[in-house]
Design a protein around this motif. Structure first.
Motif, PDB file in Angstrom:
ATOM      1  N   ALA B   2       0.841  -1.194   0.000  1.00  0.00           N
ATOM      2  CA  ALA B   2       0.000   0.000   0.000  1.00  0.00           C
ATOM      3  C   ALA B   2       0.881   1.252   0.000  1.00  0.00           C
ATOM      4  N   GLY B   3       1.959   1.204   0.776  1.00  0.00           N
ATOM      5  CA  GLY B   3       2.842   2.362   0.898  1.00  0.00           C
ATOM      6  C   GLY B   3       3.435   2.762  -0.447  1.00  0.00           C
ATOM      7  N   GLY B   4       3.769   1.753  -1.263  1.00  0.00           N
ATOM      8  CA  GLY B   4       4.334   2.025  -2.569  1.00  0.00           C
ATOM      9  C   GLY B   4       3.342   2.756  -3.449  1.00  0.00           C
ATOM     10  N   GLY B   5       2.087   2.285  -3.423  1.00  0.00           N
ATOM     11  CA  GLY B   5       1.044   2.905  -4.222  1.00  0.00           C
ATOM     12  C   GLY B   5       0.832   4.348  -3.816  1.00  0.00           C
ATOM     13  N   ALA B   6       0.991   4.598  -2.537  1.00  0.00           N
ATOM     14  CA  ALA B   6       0.750   5.941  -2.023  1.00  0.00           C
ATOM     15  C   ALA B   6       1.740   6.953  -2.601  1.00  0.00           C
ATOM     16  N   ALA B   7       2.970   6.491  -2.838  1.00  0.00           N
ATOM     17  CA  ALA B   7       4.015   7.410  -3.284  1.00  0.00           C
ATOM     18  C   ALA B   7       3.638   8.087  -4.601  1.00  0.00           C
ATOM     19  N   ALA B   8       3.007   7.307  -5.486  1.00  0.00           N
ATOM     20  CA  ALA B   8       2.705   7.823  -6.816  1.00  0.00           C
ATOM     21  C   ALA B   8       1.732   9.003  -6.773  1.00  0.00           C
ATOM     22  N   SER B   9       0.797   8.946  -5.809  1.00  0.00           N
ATOM     23  CA  SER B   9      -0.227   9.982  -5.799  1.00  0.00           C
ATOM     24  C   SER B   9      -0.035  10.967  -4.646  1.00  0.00           C
ATOM     25  N   ALA B  10       1.149  10.922  -4.006  1.00  0.00           N
ATOM     26  CA  ALA B  10       1.378  11.756  -2.819  1.00  0.00           C
ATOM     27  C   ALA B  10       1.147  13.238  -3.121  1.00  0.00           C
ATOM     28  N   LEU B  11       0.364  13.871  -2.269  1.00  0.00           N
ATOM     29  CA  LEU B  11       0.175  15.312  -2.395  1.00  0.00           C
ATOM     30  C   LEU B  11       1.303  16.005  -1.642  1.00  0.00           C
ATOM     31  N   SER B  12       1.292  17.317  -1.717  1.00  0.00           N
ATOM     32  CA  SER B  12       2.452  18.029  -1.174  1.00  0.00           C
ATOM     33  C   SER B  12       2.275  18.477   0.275  1.00  0.00           C
ATOM     34  N   THR B  13       1.271  17.938   0.987  1.00  0.00           N
ATOM     35  CA  THR B  13       1.131  18.315   2.397  1.00  0.00           C
ATOM     36  C   THR B  13       2.348  17.813   3.162  1.00  0.00           C
ATOM     37  N   PRO B  14       2.839  18.614   4.127  1.00  0.00           N
ATOM     38  CA  PRO B  14       4.068  18.206   4.829  1.00  0.00           C
ATOM     39  C   PRO B  14       3.945  16.830   5.495  1.00  0.00           C
ATOM     40  N   TRP B  15       2.795  16.536   6.087  1.00  0.00           N
ATOM     41  CA  TRP B  15       2.685  15.255   6.799  1.00  0.00           C
ATOM     42  C   TRP B  15       2.747  14.067   5.854  1.00  0.00           C
ATOM     43  N   ARG B  16       2.293  14.263   4.600  1.00  0.00           N
ATOM     44  CA  ARG B  16       2.333  13.160   3.642  1.00  0.00           C
ATOM     45  C   ARG B  16       3.768  12.736   3.336  1.00  0.00           C
ATOM     46  N   PHE B  56      -3.805   5.333  -0.084  1.00  0.00           N
ATOM     47  CA  PHE B  56      -4.563   6.583  -0.164  1.00  0.00           C
ATOM     48  C   PHE B  56      -5.512   6.516  -1.356  1.00  0.00           C
ATOM     49  N   GLN B  57      -6.642   7.181  -1.214  1.00  0.00           N
ATOM     50  CA  GLN B  57      -7.537   7.292  -2.355  1.00  0.00           C
ATOM     51  C   GLN B  57      -6.825   8.141  -3.407  1.00  0.00           C
ATOM     52  N   GLU B  58      -6.951   7.762  -4.651  1.00  0.00           N
ATOM     53  CA  GLU B  58      -6.214   8.451  -5.717  1.00  0.00           C
ATOM     54  C   GLU B  58      -6.397   9.958  -5.680  1.00  0.00           C
ATOM     55  N   GLN B  59      -5.308  10.656  -5.895  1.00  0.00           N
ATOM     56  CA  GLN B  59      -5.325  12.126  -5.965  1.00  0.00           C
ATOM     57  C   GLN B  59      -5.856  12.783  -4.694  1.00  0.00           C
ATOM     58  N   SER B  60      -5.666  12.138  -3.585  1.00  0.00           N
ATOM     59  CA  SER B  60      -6.123  12.745  -2.328  1.00  0.00           C
ATOM     60  C   SER B  60      -5.295  12.218  -1.164  1.00  0.00           C
ATOM     61  N   ASP B  61      -5.553  12.788   0.013  1.00  0.00           N
ATOM     62  CA  ASP B  61      -4.889  12.328   1.232  1.00  0.00           C
ATOM     63  C   ASP B  61      -5.782  11.367   2.016  1.00  0.00           C
ATOM     64  N   LYS B  62      -6.908  10.984   1.446  1.00  0.00           N
ATOM     65  CA  LYS B  62      -7.858  10.134   2.157  1.00  0.00           C
ATOM     66  C   LYS B  62      -7.318   8.714   2.334  1.00  0.00           C
ATOM     67  N   ILE B  63      -7.474   8.216   3.554  1.00  0.00           N
ATOM     68  CA  ILE B  63      -6.894   6.926   3.923  1.00  0.00           C
ATOM     69  C   ILE B  63      -7.930   5.814   3.829  1.00  0.00           C
ATOM     70  N   GLN B  64      -7.560   4.728   3.120  1.00  0.00           N
ATOM     71  CA  GLN B  64      -8.504   3.624   2.903  1.00  0.00           C
ATOM     72  C   GLN B  64      -8.236   2.446   3.837  1.00  0.00           C
ATOM     73  N   ILE B  65      -9.331   1.885   4.324  1.00  0.00           N
ATOM     74  CA  ILE B  65      -9.278   0.722   5.217  1.00  0.00           C
ATOM     75  C   ILE B  65     -10.375  -0.242   4.752  1.00  0.00           C
ATOM     76  N   ASN B  66     -10.034  -1.512   4.598  1.00  0.00           N
ATOM     77  CA  ASN B  66     -11.064  -2.508   4.286  1.00  0.00           C
ATOM     78  C   ASN B  66     -11.592  -3.093   5.582  1.00  0.00           C
TER      79      ASN B  66
END
Lengths: 174, 174
Positions: B2-16, B56-66
């Protein structure tokens, strides 16, 4: 180790032996005594943070946590006294959820027995661990690490005002 | 990962970027994608459990949980839609607290866009992971492991009723 101390006073509740087995099985990991404590914060919203297990209160199943009296969680717990611990053991993939009432014991507590518990928790912590209660207010950036490094603490001195003991009395464990 | 996928769509917020660094620095640990999600449960008391970060949901900082639509947390979240994640990285000793509104997306969701997200999350999970949603109700003891072992799942079949996607929209990160 907090886990070691717990063994001596372990009661015969089934979850205590399972938890002790998990502590023993993960004792090689420093973080095995860390767990997440959820409380209800401002506006009725959940709050969640990592804290350290400081052993069971003698002759009971009550779970002890040291904290800073200046941290937000103190006000939150005074407002809603319930907490749920989520204790996940990363090597054995075991989870314990422990919910119950939390007692906040700071230096102003009117009960001498509880003040004694707080004092015992203070002296049971390392001097390094005690030093953090002399630092700036928690949750704020530390402007200069030397402020803590240079702090002096007489190892025989009792708990400082900022030192607070939380005691969670398990009501439900699953 | 999941972490790898997140990198591609990471936004520029400092916490991300800080979170991504923590995910990268702890990627060798399977449990680095596990965190504790606190919600408010029955009687206004806190609830806390370990869940898995599903990107993360694509193009956002939203966190997904199944999660399983039959689990207690669904009713709790429908009643109080706020959650706080406590994500502790055991190798680098970093903690992220992420609070925000949680959207519950099950098969009855009226929005086609959200149903698509749920479907994508389903196919993004391993077949083994999907199989657990065919098992007995979560939280109950499993009478016979063979019930799950013998379950058959067509890998091309869409999400089953029990499959539910949670999406936490970060409001405060600290």
């Amino acid at each position: 180790m907090a886990g070691g101390g717990a063994a001596a006073s372990a009661l015969s509740t089934p979850w205590r032996s399972l938890l002790q087995r998990a502590l023993d099985g993960n004792a090689h990991l420093k973080h095995s005594t860390f767990f997440q404590l959820a409380t209800v914060g401002g506006g009725g919203r959940p709050a969640n943070r990592t804290v350290v297990f400081r052993g069971f209160q003698e002759q009971s199943d009550k779970i002890q946590i040291n904290t800073d009296a200046r941290s937000n969680k103190i006000g939150e717990i005074r407002n809603c006294s319930f907490g749920e611990i989520c204790w996940y053991f990363t090597d054995t993939w075991e989870q314990f959820r422990i919910s119950g009432f939390i007692d906040v014991i700071d230096g102003s507590n009117p009960e001498p027995v509880k003040l004694q518990l707080r004092e015992r928790a203070w002296f049971g912590s390392s001097v390094k661990s005690r030093l953090q209660y002399l630092g700036p207010c928690p949750g704020l950036p530390i402007p200069d690490d030397d402020l803590i490094k240079d702090a002096h603490l007489d190892p025989s001195a009792g708990p400082v005002d900022a030192f607070c003991l939380l005691v969670l009395d398990p009501e439900k464990v699953y």
